[in-house]
Design an enzyme around this catalytic site. Sequence first.
Site, PDB file in Angstrom:
ATOM      1  N   GLU A  25     -58.077  61.240  21.658  1.00 43.53           N
ATOM      2  CA  GLU A  25     -59.147  61.420  20.669  1.00 43.53           C
ATOM      3  C   GLU A  25     -58.649  61.156  19.253  1.00 43.53           C
ATOM      4  OE1 GLU A  25     -62.519  64.442  21.352  1.00 43.53           O
ATOM      5  OE2 GLU A  25     -60.662  65.429  21.997  1.00 43.53           O
ATOM      6  N   TYR A  57     -75.457  64.062  -4.802  1.00 39.25           N
ATOM      7  CA  TYR A  57     -75.164  63.942  -3.378  1.00 39.25           C
ATOM      8  C   TYR A  57     -74.228  62.765  -3.113  1.00 39.25           C
ATOM      9  CZ  TYR A  57     -79.573  61.296  -3.743  1.00 39.25           C
ATOM     10  OH  TYR A  57     -80.580  60.469  -4.129  1.00 39.25           O
ATOM     11  N   GLU A  76     -63.405  73.085  13.846  1.00 43.31           N
ATOM     12  CA  GLU A  76     -63.410  74.284  13.003  1.00 43.31           C
ATOM     13  C   GLU A  76     -62.551  74.083  11.761  1.00 43.31           C
ATOM     14  OE1 GLU A  76     -64.177  75.671  17.256  1.00 43.31           O
ATOM     15  OE2 GLU A  76     -62.971  74.126  16.279  1.00 43.31           O
ATOM     16  N   LYS A 102     -69.811  66.540  17.189  1.00 42.21           N
ATOM     17  CA  LYS A 102     -69.109  65.445  17.867  1.00 42.21           C
ATOM     18  C   LYS A 102     -70.124  64.842  18.828  1.00 42.21           C
ATOM     19  CE  LYS A 102     -64.820  65.911  19.148  1.00 42.21           C
ATOM     20  NZ  LYS A 102     -63.531  66.142  19.850  1.00 42.21           N
TER      21      LYS A 102
END
Length: 126
Positions: A25, A57, A76, A102
Amino acid sequence: MILKSSYIYIKGVRFHAYIGVGDLEREVGNDYLIDLRLQYPIEKAMQSDDVEDTLSYAEVFELLKAIMKRPAKLLENVAGNIVDELTEAFPKIEGIDLKLTKLNPPMGADCDGAGVELHLINDKTQ
């Protein structure tokens, strides 16, 4: 009318990033989606029509893009980095709602995604 709260948001921002516990990954990467809502005092900008009186933004996006370029093991951790760096860069932020998804998690499930969601209040502005 009295403005009780105001928000700047970015919805559905897509990134390809290298986040995951497995080595593959972090080598191949995956696609991620961020929904971000920032409680921010925009009352002055409502009157002035000046970007200096609000939270851009575009600047928030650039911060997200920089964070998502860094490899990590856990969503996290990435979410924590996002909120920490947002509040450091923009101290007037009063609250943050962040959803980091994800889109193709390697868990053998047919799903739209998996991720983390944070809801924070900046106690320095409250």
